[in-house]
Design an enzyme around this catalytic site. Structure first.
Site, mmCIF file in Angstrom:
data_model
loop_
_atom_site.group_PDB
_atom_site.id
_atom_site.type_symbol
_atom_site.label_atom_id
_atom_site.label_comp_id
_atom_site.label_asym_id
_atom_site.label_seq_id
_atom_site.Cartn_x
_atom_site.Cartn_y
_atom_site.Cartn_z
ATOM 1 N N GLY A 86 7.481 -3.803 5.429
ATOM 2 C CA GLY A 86 7.664 -5.022 5.976
ATOM 3 C C GLY A 86 7.345 -5.108 7.645
ATOM 4 O O GLY A 86 7.406 -4.033 8.174
ATOM 5 N N LEU A 87 7.493 -6.285 8.022
ATOM 6 C CA LEU A 87 7.116 -6.312 9.513
ATOM 7 C C LEU A 87 8.267 -5.661 10.380
ATOM 8 O O LEU A 87 9.596 -5.281 10.029
ATOM 9 C CB LEU A 87 7.116 -7.903 9.924
ATOM 10 C CG LEU A 87 6.048 -8.626 9.484
ATOM 11 C CD1 LEU A 87 6.269 -10.167 9.580
ATOM 12 C CD2 LEU A 87 4.750 -8.082 10.077
ATOM 13 N N SER A 88 7.850 -5.060 11.633
ATOM 14 C CA SER A 88 8.951 -4.890 12.649
ATOM 15 C C SER A 88 9.797 -5.646 12.971
ATOM 16 O O SER A 88 9.672 -6.887 13.095
ATOM 17 C CB SER A 88 7.960 -4.378 13.823
ATOM 18 O OG SER A 88 9.027 -3.906 14.827
ATOM 19 N N GLY A 89 11.014 -5.119 12.748
ATOM 20 C CA GLY A 89 12.322 -6.210 12.809
ATOM 21 C C GLY A 89 12.914 -6.756 11.825
ATOM 22 O O GLY A 89 13.751 -7.749 11.988
ATOM 23 N N SER A 90 12.216 -6.381 10.456
ATOM 24 C CA SER A 90 12.648 -7.307 9.146
ATOM 25 C C SER A 90 13.915 -6.569 8.884
ATOM 26 O O SER A 90 14.481 -7.245 8.042
ATOM 27 C CB SER A 90 11.622 -6.962 8.450
ATOM 28 O OG SER A 90 11.513 -5.794 7.915
ATOM 29 N N GLY A 91 14.191 -5.395 9.192
ATOM 30 C CA GLY A 91 15.512 -4.609 8.887
ATOM 31 C C GLY A 91 15.457 -3.529 7.959
ATOM 32 O O GLY A 91 16.518 -2.935 7.523
ATOM 33 N N LYS A 92 14.248 -3.005 7.965
ATOM 34 C CA LYS A 92 13.849 -1.547 6.975
ATOM 35 C C LYS A 92 14.816 -0.512 7.477
ATOM 36 O O LYS A 92 15.367 0.287 6.717
ATOM 37 C CB LYS A 92 12.324 -1.371 7.026
ATOM 38 C CG LYS A 92 11.474 -2.202 6.844
ATOM 39 C CD LYS A 92 9.780 -2.068 6.647
ATOM 40 C CE LYS A 92 9.639 -1.474 8.220
ATOM 41 N NZ LYS A 92 9.796 -2.553 9.156
ATOM 42 N N SER A 93 14.757 0.104 8.771
ATOM 43 C CA SER A 93 15.564 1.042 8.955
ATOM 44 C C SER A 93 16.932 0.785 9.017
ATOM 45 O O SER A 93 17.705 1.721 8.663
ATOM 46 C CB SER A 93 15.019 1.801 10.232
ATOM 47 O OG SER A 93 13.590 1.754 10.618
ATOM 48 N N SER A 152 3.763 0.220 6.941
ATOM 49 C CA SER A 152 2.799 0.127 6.117
ATOM 50 C C SER A 152 2.126 -1.051 5.665
ATOM 51 O O SER A 152 2.296 -1.539 4.645
ATOM 52 C CB SER A 152 3.415 0.946 4.799
ATOM 53 O OG SER A 152 4.659 0.692 4.440
#
Length: 198
Positions: free
Chosen positions: A32-39, A106
């Site tokens: 997902g995009l940067s800032g989407s909440g993945k981490s 990715s």
């Protein structure tokens, strides 16, 4: 690779390690995009699985760039190599009998497909952390979108580089409106069910 390098077969198998750990091993690949909440989601899911006795390891895209991939930039070629290395690393952890969580932008569908090919079908769970570009920019937790818009950062996904949305992910978590706790609960349940089934 030359013909002089041969694969050495080990006596302890992935299945042996899974049996010892009392769980199935697989990779959960968050894109997902940067800032989407993945981490944020990955970190909390790992903690909750760990508390429940699931053997886990989290491969975070930013953290890996501090070590294994610290010689890579953000060109298309370097992004491809970044994902290739992360996927190969994840494969080793899965072979070790560990539930492995990858949190990496990715952006390339082709690179994600190459990663999938390293695993059996049931060993790769693609999770799309979906969030609108507008919302990711509004959050901008690391100030990266601001820098990308001002030209300080080149090749930034969503701004100056494309992001290929997954066509058919195993799970879509829309964080534009869904809370972190809801997202974590949804993913943790999927992971726990898969790890402990059978």
């Amino acid at each position: 690779m030359t013909n002089d390098i041969k694969w050495h077969h080990h006596q302890v198998s992935k299945e042996d390690r899974q049996h010892l750990n009392g769980q199935k091993s697989f990779v959960i690949w968050l894109t997902g995009l940067s800032g989407s909440g993945k981490s944020t989601i990955a970190n909390q899911v790992e903690k909750e699985l760990f508390i429940r006795g699931v053997h886990t390891y989290l491969l975070d895209g930013d953290n890996i760039r501090h070590g294994l991939n610290n010689n890579l930039g953000f060109s298309y070629q370097d992004r491809h190599e970044n994902i290739r290395r992360i996927a190969e690393c994840a494969k080793l952890f899965v072979d070790a009998g560990i539930v492995t969580i990858v949190a990496a932008i990715s952006p390339s569908k082709a690179d994600r497909e190459q990663a999938k090919k390293l695993f059996k079908r049931e060993e790769f769970v693609e999770v799309y952390i979906k969030c609108s570009l507008e919302e990711c920019e509004r959050r901008d937790p690391k100030g990266l979108y601001h820098k990308a818009r001002s030209g300080e950062i080149k090749n930034f996904t969503g701004i100056s580089q494309a992001y290929d949305e997954p066509d058919n992910p195993d799970l879509v978590i829309d964080t534009t409106n869904q809370s972190v706790s809801q997202s974590v609960r949804e993913l943790r349940q999927l992971a726990e069910d898969r790890a402990l089934k059978g």
